[in-house]
Write a protein that holds these residues in place. Structure first.
Motif, short mmCIF file in Angstrom:
data_model
loop_
_atom_site.label_atom_id
_atom_site.label_comp_id
_atom_site.label_asym_id
_atom_site.label_seq_id
_atom_site.Cartn_x
_atom_site.Cartn_y
_atom_site.Cartn_z
N ASP A 31 0.82 -1.22 0.00
CA ASP A 31 0.00 0.00 0.00
C ASP A 31 0.85 1.26 0.00
O ASP A 31 0.58 2.21 0.74
CB ASP A 31 -0.97 0.02 1.19
CG ASP A 31 -1.88 -1.21 1.22
OD1 ASP A 31 -2.27 -1.66 0.13
OD2 ASP A 31 -2.17 -1.71 2.31
N THR A 40 3.37 7.17 2.14
CA THR A 40 2.94 6.31 3.23
C THR A 40 3.02 4.86 2.75
O THR A 40 2.96 4.60 1.54
CB THR A 40 1.50 6.61 3.69
OG1 THR A 40 0.63 6.48 2.58
CG2 THR A 40 1.39 8.01 4.28
N ARG A 42 2.36 0.48 4.33
CA ARG A 42 2.06 -0.45 5.42
C ARG A 42 3.20 -1.45 5.50
O ARG A 42 3.49 -2.13 4.53
CB ARG A 42 0.72 -1.14 5.19
CG ARG A 42 -0.43 -0.13 5.28
CD ARG A 42 -1.80 -0.72 5.10
NE ARG A 42 -2.18 -1.77 6.01
CZ ARG A 42 -2.54 -1.62 7.28
NH1 ARG A 42 -2.53 -0.42 7.82
NH2 ARG A 42 -2.88 -2.65 8.01
N HIS A 44 4.64 -4.81 7.08
CA HIS A 44 4.25 -6.07 7.71
C HIS A 44 5.51 -6.66 8.35
O HIS A 44 6.53 -6.80 7.67
CB HIS A 44 3.67 -7.03 6.66
CG HIS A 44 2.52 -6.42 5.92
ND1 HIS A 44 1.22 -6.57 6.31
CD2 HIS A 44 2.49 -5.62 4.83
CE1 HIS A 44 0.42 -5.90 5.48
NE2 HIS A 44 1.18 -5.32 4.57
N THR A 56 1.31 -5.23 11.72
CA THR A 56 1.28 -4.30 10.59
C THR A 56 1.30 -2.89 11.16
O THR A 56 0.56 -2.57 12.08
CB THR A 56 0.00 -4.49 9.74
OG1 THR A 56 -0.04 -5.84 9.29
CG2 THR A 56 0.00 -3.58 8.54
N THR A 57 2.19 -2.06 10.59
CA THR A 57 2.33 -0.69 11.05
C THR A 57 2.31 0.23 9.84
O THR A 57 2.98 -0.03 8.85
CB THR A 57 3.68 -0.51 11.79
OG1 THR A 57 3.74 -1.45 12.86
CG2 THR A 57 3.84 0.89 12.32
N SER A 58 1.51 1.29 9.92
CA SER A 58 1.52 2.32 8.87
C SER A 58 2.65 3.29 9.16
O SER A 58 2.82 3.71 10.30
CB SER A 58 0.19 3.05 8.83
OG SER A 58 -0.82 2.17 8.42
#
Length: 73
Positions: A31, A40, A42, A44, A56-58
């Motif tokens: 993403d 930006t 995501r 994993h 999972t961290t944005s």
């Protein structure tokens, strides 16, 4: 007074975490959205000793002098 932990405490906690769970493994980044000099994505990830505990961290990044760097906020 600051609510942030000291650098020494951060290092101690990080060392303890690495000893118990292992290093962070990032098998996939998805993403990805680029908007000029900002982006930006995501991320994993999991600890190498606990591969079934996937996280999972944005994250946000900004291009600074031609290099992408993590945003602090």
């Amino acid at each position: 007074s600051s609510s942030f932990i000291s650098e020494q405490e951060f290092v101690r906690q990080n060392r303890t975490l690495v000893e118990s769970k292992g290093r962070i493994v990032i098998p996939e980044i998805t993403d990805v959205t680029v908007n000029g000099d900002r982006a930006t994505a995501r991320v994993h990830w999991h600890f190498d000793k606990t591969p079934d505990e996937k996280q999972t961290t944005s994250v946000g990044v900004v291009k600074d002098d031609g290099t992408w760097k993590l945003c602090k906020s």
